[in-house]
Design a protein around this motif. Structure first.
Motif, PDB file in Angstrom:
ATOM      1  N   GLN A 180       6.084  10.520 -41.225  1.00 14.34           N
ATOM      2  CA  GLN A 180       7.605  10.421 -40.533  1.00 14.34           C
ATOM      3  C   GLN A 180       7.433   9.745 -39.928  1.00 14.34           C
ATOM      4  OE1 GLN A 180       5.209  12.721 -36.888  1.00 14.34           O
ATOM      5  NE2 GLN A 180       6.472  14.582 -37.306  1.00 14.34           N
ATOM      6  N   ASN A 181       9.181   9.112 -40.041  1.00 16.15           N
ATOM      7  CA  ASN A 181       9.377   7.851 -40.165  1.00 16.15           C
ATOM      8  C   ASN A 181      10.866   8.356 -38.955  1.00 16.15           C
ATOM      9  OD1 ASN A 181      10.835   5.680 -39.278  1.00 16.15           O
ATOM     10  ND2 ASN A 181      11.817   5.851 -42.012  1.00 16.15           N
ATOM     11  N   PHE A 182      10.483   7.891 -37.799  1.00 20.46           N
ATOM     12  CA  PHE A 182      10.874   7.870 -36.468  1.00 20.46           C
ATOM     13  C   PHE A 182      12.491   6.706 -36.462  1.00 20.46           C
ATOM     14  CE2 PHE A 182       9.707  11.217 -33.684  1.00 20.46           C
ATOM     15  CZ  PHE A 182       8.506  11.857 -34.574  1.00 20.46           C
ATOM     16  N   ARG A 183      12.149   5.812 -37.079  1.00 21.29           N
ATOM     17  CA  ARG A 183      12.805   3.932 -37.141  1.00 21.29           C
ATOM     18  C   ARG A 183      14.873   4.405 -37.033  1.00 21.29           C
ATOM     19  NH1 ARG A 183       9.394  -0.169 -39.549  1.00 21.29           N
ATOM     20  NH2 ARG A 183       7.850  -0.514 -37.856  1.00 21.29           N
ATOM     21  N   MET A 219      24.996   6.042 -39.807  1.00 19.30           N
ATOM     22  CA  MET A 219      23.691   5.878 -39.640  1.00 19.30           C
ATOM     23  C   MET A 219      23.088   6.995 -39.329  1.00 19.30           C
ATOM     24  SD  MET A 219      23.126   1.185 -37.616  1.00 19.30           S
ATOM     25  CE  MET A 219      21.143   1.614 -38.116  1.00 19.30           C
ATOM     26  N   LEU A 220      23.027   7.514 -37.977  1.00 13.91           N
ATOM     27  CA  LEU A 220      23.122   8.702 -37.786  1.00 13.91           C
ATOM     28  C   LEU A 220      23.229   9.844 -38.746  1.00 13.91           C
ATOM     29  CD1 LEU A 220      21.531  10.654 -35.508  1.00 13.91           C
ATOM     30  CD2 LEU A 220      23.951  10.904 -35.083  1.00 13.91           C
ATOM     31  N   TRP A 221      24.458   9.776 -39.651  1.00 15.36           N
ATOM     32  CA  TRP A 221      24.410  11.130 -40.796  1.00 15.36           C
ATOM     33  C   TRP A 221      23.560  10.861 -41.955  1.00 15.36           C
ATOM     34  CZ3 TRP A 221      27.615  15.046 -41.724  1.00 15.36           C
ATOM     35  CH2 TRP A 221      27.982  15.290 -43.151  1.00 15.36           C
ATOM     36  N   LYS A 222      23.150   9.890 -42.043  1.00 13.95           N
ATOM     37  CA  LYS A 222      22.168   8.900 -42.989  1.00 13.95           C
ATOM     38  C   LYS A 222      20.732   9.022 -42.862  1.00 13.95           C
ATOM     39  CE  LYS A 222      25.001   5.195 -45.890  1.00 13.95           C
ATOM     40  NZ  LYS A 222      25.230   3.891 -45.713  1.00 13.95           N
ATOM     41  N   ALA A 223      20.271   8.789 -40.855  1.00 14.28           N
ATOM     42  CA  ALA A 223      19.390   9.923 -41.227  1.00 14.28           C
ATOM     43  C   ALA A 223      18.969  10.999 -41.169  1.00 14.28           C
ATOM     44  CB  ALA A 223      19.159   9.097 -39.260  1.00 14.28           C
ATOM     45  N   GLU A 260      12.607  12.789 -43.705  1.00 14.68           N
ATOM     46  CA  GLU A 260      11.093  12.422 -43.648  1.00 14.68           C
ATOM     47  C   GLU A 260      11.296  12.062 -42.019  1.00 14.68           C
ATOM     48  OE1 GLU A 260      12.210  10.050 -45.264  1.00 14.68           O
ATOM     49  OE2 GLU A 260      12.670   8.082 -45.502  1.00 14.68           O
ATOM     50  N   VAL A 261      12.467  11.973 -41.649  1.00 16.53           N
ATOM     51  CA  VAL A 261      12.954  11.905 -39.593  1.00 16.53           C
ATOM     52  C   VAL A 261      12.427  13.214 -39.491  1.00 16.53           C
ATOM     53  CG1 VAL A 261      14.486  10.730 -38.511  1.00 16.53           C
ATOM     54  CG2 VAL A 261      14.124   9.813 -41.235  1.00 16.53           C
ATOM     55  N   PRO A 262      12.177  12.913 -38.415  1.00 20.79           N
ATOM     56  CA  PRO A 262      12.122  14.179 -37.716  1.00 20.79           C
ATOM     57  C   PRO A 262      13.830  14.090 -37.010  1.00 20.79           C
ATOM     58  CG  PRO A 262      10.081  12.629 -37.301  1.00 20.79           C
ATOM     59  CD  PRO A 262      11.370  12.121 -37.861  1.00 20.79           C
ATOM     60  N   TRP A 263      13.925  15.472 -36.392  1.00 25.35           N
ATOM     61  CA  TRP A 263      15.551  15.704 -35.763  1.00 25.35           C
ATOM     62  C   TRP A 263      15.135  15.669 -34.245  1.00 25.35           C
ATOM     63  CZ3 TRP A 263      19.315  13.114 -37.505  1.00 25.35           C
ATOM     64  CH2 TRP A 263      20.546  13.507 -37.365  1.00 25.35           C
ATOM     65  N   PRO A 316      -0.009  15.220 -42.265  1.00 28.21           N
ATOM     66  CA  PRO A 316       0.460  15.986 -43.636  1.00 28.21           C
ATOM     67  C   PRO A 316       1.172  17.308 -43.541  1.00 28.21           C
ATOM     68  CG  PRO A 316      -1.688  15.469 -43.327  1.00 28.21           C
ATOM     69  CD  PRO A 316      -1.053  14.799 -41.751  1.00 28.21           C
ATOM     70  N   ALA A 317       0.985  17.856 -41.926  1.00 25.20           N
ATOM     71  CA  ALA A 317       1.637  19.587 -41.819  1.00 25.20           C
ATOM     72  C   ALA A 317       3.282  18.733 -41.172  1.00 25.20           C
ATOM     73  CB  ALA A 317       0.751  19.340 -40.407  1.00 25.20           C
ATOM     74  N   PHE A 318       3.905  17.690 -41.238  1.00 24.07           N
ATOM     75  CA  PHE A 318       5.320  17.839 -40.853  1.00 24.07           C
ATOM     76  C   PHE A 318       6.269  18.619 -42.370  1.00 24.07           C
ATOM     77  CE2 PHE A 318       8.929  14.872 -41.180  1.00 24.07           C
ATOM     78  CZ  PHE A 318       9.320  15.423 -40.663  1.00 24.07           C
ATOM     79  N   SER A 319       7.157  18.910 -41.545  1.00 24.07           N
ATOM     80  CA  SER A 319       8.281  20.010 -42.305  1.00 24.07           C
ATOM     81  C   SER A 319       9.387  19.403 -42.660  1.00 24.07           C
ATOM     82  CB  SER A 319       8.592  21.057 -41.502  1.00 24.07           C
ATOM     83  OG  SER A 319       7.966  21.385 -40.079  1.00 24.07           O
ATOM     84  N   GLY A 320       9.948  18.534 -41.671  1.00 26.13           N
ATOM     85  CA  GLY A 320      10.828  17.589 -41.575  1.00 26.13           C
ATOM     86  C   GLY A 320      12.367  17.715 -41.336  1.00 26.13           C
ATOM     87  N   ARG A 321      11.929  18.888 -39.915  1.00 22.33           N
ATOM     88  CA  ARG A 321      12.556  18.698 -38.969  1.00 22.33           C
ATOM     89  C   ARG A 321      12.003  19.376 -38.207  1.00 22.33           C
ATOM     90  NH1 ARG A 321      15.310  15.684 -40.996  1.00 22.33           N
ATOM     91  NH2 ARG A 321      17.465  15.917 -41.871  1.00 22.33           N
ATOM     92  N   ALA A 322      11.981  18.652 -36.551  1.00 19.18           N
ATOM     93  CA  ALA A 322      11.664  19.007 -35.293  1.00 19.18           C
ATOM     94  C   ALA A 322      11.751  20.367 -34.804  1.00 19.18           C
ATOM     95  CB  ALA A 322      10.396  18.193 -34.738  1.00 19.18           C
TER      96      ALA A 322
END
Lengths: 172, 119
Positions: free
Chosen positions: A6-9, A77-81, A86-89, A166-172
């Motif tokens: 996960q990458n929140f940055r 930057m938001l569009w790219k994120a 790996e960026v949680p929404w 490991p359980a991260f699905s991409g979008r929260a």
């Protein structure tokens, strides 16, 4: 199941830059234009003649142009994120980043323009006043603290901005 | 033989035509939207140019005073002071995006760092 880090940055950086831009617009629209309590160079060029009002208007415009640029970069930057898996929404993280950005705008702009360079003050006719200190304390520090708290709530604790899940699905 | 050569010429011509068509089909999606965007931008600039002509203060005494005040010897300083916070904002964003620079980051000591120095 693939282990994704996960990458929140990217989301925090984009939200913060958007918050800086929108904070700049709040300052410009509310304080410069609607309330007219100060202008960009109102301590240097008091807006007491039509010429000085118009000169200040030009510098306000240049300030707004750069504020618009910050917003546009933040949007990009938001569009790219949003395209990165790996960026949680996270709404909380995004709102916290916006608030943090607004606070950063107020703190940096307040320290530089109001106190160090004396370009203008929150209420120009008072000079350096309690309004300037409240601007830094509430609009700056408090907004950043509240923003950080929301960001941390969004990512489930006061941890680093990147961590494996490991359980991260991409979008929260 | 000639027929064969003629056939080759024909097929070469066809290949050239196909190549040109392919180049066109590759370039068209690139240039057409950009040309349209440039056209829209040029139109907007043209329409705004007309509003510049309507400027109520440009030839007035106030307009002259504004220009004198704006393009004074302080112009560069004023510009610098006005935009000064923005590089700081971008530096903060870079810090948030990439993390702190390597020389500030705390990291666990490497195995090599833990090795006893040998003489």
């Amino acid at each position: 199941m693939n282990a994704v880090t996960q990458n929140f940055r990217p989301l925090i950086a984009a939200g913060t830059l958007l918050g800086i831009g929108m904070g700049g617009f709040v300052d410009g629209i509310v304080l410069h234009q609607i309330l007219q309590v100060h202008n960009m160079l109102s301590a240097k060029l008091p807006p007491n003649t039509l010429a000085n009002v118009e000169i200040n208007m030009v510098w306000d415009g240049i300030f707004h142009a750069f504020t618009w640029l910050m917003t546009a970069i933040g949007l990009s930057m938001l569009w790219k994120a949003g395209q990165k898996r790996e960026v949680p929404w996270s709404t909380k993280t995004f709102l916290g980043s916006l608030l943090q950005g607004w606070g950063i705008f107020n703190l940096v702009e307040g320290i530089i323009d109001h106190h160090l360079l004396n370009l203008h003050h929150v209420v120009e006719r008072l000079g350096v006043s309690i309004a300037d200190w409240l601007f830094l304390a509430i609009g700056g520090v408090l907004f950043i603290v509240l923003g950080r708290a929301l960001i941390n709530a969004g990512r489930g604790g006061d941890g680093p901005d990147t961590h494996p899940s490991p359980a991260f699905s991409g979008r929260a | 033989m000639e027929l064969h050569q003629g056939g080759r010429v024909k097929s070469d011509n066809r290949a050239a035509t196909v190549g040109t068509e392919r180049a066109k089909s590759t370039l068209r999606p690139y240039f057409v939207p950009r040309f349209r965007a440039a056209l829209v931008l040029a139109t907007l600039l043209f329409l705004n140019a007309a509003s510049l002509l309507a400027c109520p203060v440009c030839d007035s005494e106030t307009g002259k005073a504004v220009r004198r005040g704006l393009f004074s010897p302080d112009f560069g300083t004023n510009l610098l002071l006005t935009v000064l916070p923005f590089p700081i904002f971008l530096a903060i964003i870079a810090l948030l995006y990439y993390g702190p620079p390597a020389f500030i980051q705390r990291r666990p000591p490497d195995k090599a760092d833990l090795k006893a120095p040998t003489r």
